[in-house]
Design an enzyme around this catalytic site. Structure first.
Site, PDB file in Angstrom:
ATOM      1  CG  HIS A 180       0.309  -2.452 -15.582  1.00 19.50           C
ATOM      2  ND1 HIS A 180      -0.502  -3.710 -15.102  1.00 19.50           N
ATOM      3  CD2 HIS A 180       1.362  -3.414 -16.436  1.00 19.50           C
ATOM      4  CE1 HIS A 180       0.692  -4.715 -15.588  1.00 19.50           C
ATOM      5  NE2 HIS A 180       1.425  -4.311 -16.235  1.00 19.50           N
ATOM      6  CG  ASN A 218       1.107   3.310  -5.896  1.00 18.08           C
ATOM      7  OD1 ASN A 218       1.914   4.311  -6.187  1.00 18.08           O
ATOM      8  ND2 ASN A 218       1.848   2.452  -5.900  1.00 18.08           N
ATOM      9  N   GLY A 241       0.478  -0.972   0.243  1.00 16.89           N
ATOM     10  CA  GLY A 241       0.026   0.135   0.042  1.00 16.89           C
ATOM     11  C   GLY A 241       0.880   0.928  -0.097  1.00 16.89           C
ATOM     12  CB  ILE A 268      -9.394 -10.915 -12.359  1.00 13.25           C
ATOM     13  CG1 ILE A 268      -8.228 -11.329 -12.412  1.00 13.25           C
ATOM     14  CG2 ILE A 268     -10.604  -9.740 -13.764  1.00 13.25           C
ATOM     15  CD1 ILE A 268      -6.999  -9.922 -13.309  1.00 13.25           C
TER      16      ILE A 268
HETATM   17  C1  GAR Z   1       2.724  -1.553  -7.699  1.00 14.39           C
HETATM   18  O1  GAR Z   1       4.385  -1.161  -8.443  1.00 14.39           O
HETATM   19  C2  GAR Z   1       1.743  -1.658  -9.051  1.00 14.39           C
HETATM   20  O2  GAR Z   1       1.704  -1.165  -9.663  1.00 14.39           O
HETATM   21  C3  GAR Z   1       1.417  -3.017  -8.552  1.00 14.39           C
HETATM   22  O3  GAR Z   1       1.691  -4.065  -7.092  1.00 14.39           O
HETATM   23  C4  GAR Z   1       2.990  -2.535  -6.927  1.00 14.39           C
HETATM   24  C5  GAR Z   1       1.865  -1.656  -5.802  1.00 14.39           C
HETATM   25  O4  GAR Z   1       3.043  -1.739  -4.888  1.00 14.39           O
HETATM   26  N1  GAR Z   1       0.510  -3.358  -9.705  1.00 14.39           N
HETATM   27  C6  GAR Z   1       0.026  -4.658  -9.840  1.00 14.39           C
HETATM   28  O5  GAR Z   1       1.035  -5.165 -10.503  1.00 14.39           O
HETATM   29  C7  GAR Z   1      -1.477  -4.608 -11.573  1.00 14.39           C
HETATM   30  N2  GAR Z   1      -1.203  -5.697 -12.182  1.00 14.39           N
HETATM   31  P1  GAR Z   1       2.288  -0.911  -3.364  1.00 14.39           P
HETATM   32  O6  GAR Z   1       1.632  -1.922  -2.155  1.00 14.39           O
HETATM   33  O7  GAR Z   1       3.762  -0.628  -2.442  1.00 14.39           O
HETATM   34  O8  GAR Z   1       1.965   0.267  -3.798  1.00 14.39           O
END
Ligand code: GAR
Length: 190
Positions: free
Chosen positions: A103, A14, A12, A86
């Protein structure tokens, strides 16, 4: 004030960036009304720490119907921030134009089923790509196929590994995600 619902499956960071950029005004006139996780994860803890309403809907048979019932009707934008389940086509159609995803690659390259997190970065290095980056895009029933909202790239060097690429991608994500959210909330043309 616009209501955001953030969907998470992982650490999390992001989500944290969205919380911080709402607080500092980079994302304007918006609040996170709810965080939904599909598994126990640190993203859920972040929501708790910030007193944001949070719901765990474990993956399984009833996941899609429970998710559909959980999203408040007054939601302006559903944000997938490292969310790995999904979404059903009916859900994508109901919220058409109101779901975005981040992504960790330069779509349309390295997208689709199974392309998430480290799988993406491994594939990028394996393919000897010269660049990688991140893409924020609208979510449709085709996995990672919706229209791109913002994308930014960086050059891959000879020393890069999947791990260093992941770090660089995350930095780009923190930069473009708040901008993309602002863009969508304020109907700024793509
Ligand atoms: C991020 O890099 C995001 O782009 C990726 O998961 C990570 C989550 O990081 N998402 C995918 O791969 C979806 N296909 P976070 O939990 O530290 O935000």
């Amino acid at each position: 004030m616009k209501n955001l619902v953030i969907l998470v499956s992982g650490s999390g960071t992001n989500l944290q960036r969205i919380i911080d950029t709402i607080d500092n005004g980079e994302i304007s006139d918006a609040r996170i009304s709810m965080v939904v996780a599909d598994r126990e994860c640190y993203g859920l803890e972040r929501a708790k720490k910030h007193n944001i309403e949070n719901v765990l809907i474990p993956r399984g048979k009833n996941f899609s119907s429970e998710l559909a019932e959980t999203i408040p009707a007054n939601t302006d934008l559903i944000v997938l921030a490292g969310f790995l389940s999904i979404l059903k086509p009916e859900f994508c159609e109901k919220w058409n134009g109101k779901i975005i995803n981040i992504h960790p690659a330069l779509l349309p390259k390295f997208g689709g089923k199974g392309m998430w997190g480290h799988h993406v970065h491994n594939a990028v290095i394996e393919a000897k790509e010269k660049q990688s980056g991140a893409t924020v895009h609208f979510v449709t029933s085709g996995i990672d196929e919706g229209e791109a909202i913002l994308q930014k790239s960086f050059e891959i060097t000879e020393d890069d590994t999947p791990e260093t690429v992941a770090e660089k991608v995350h930095l780009i994500e923190y930069e473009i995600f708040p901008k993309a959210i602002n863009k969508v909330l304020n109907n700024i043309p793509i």
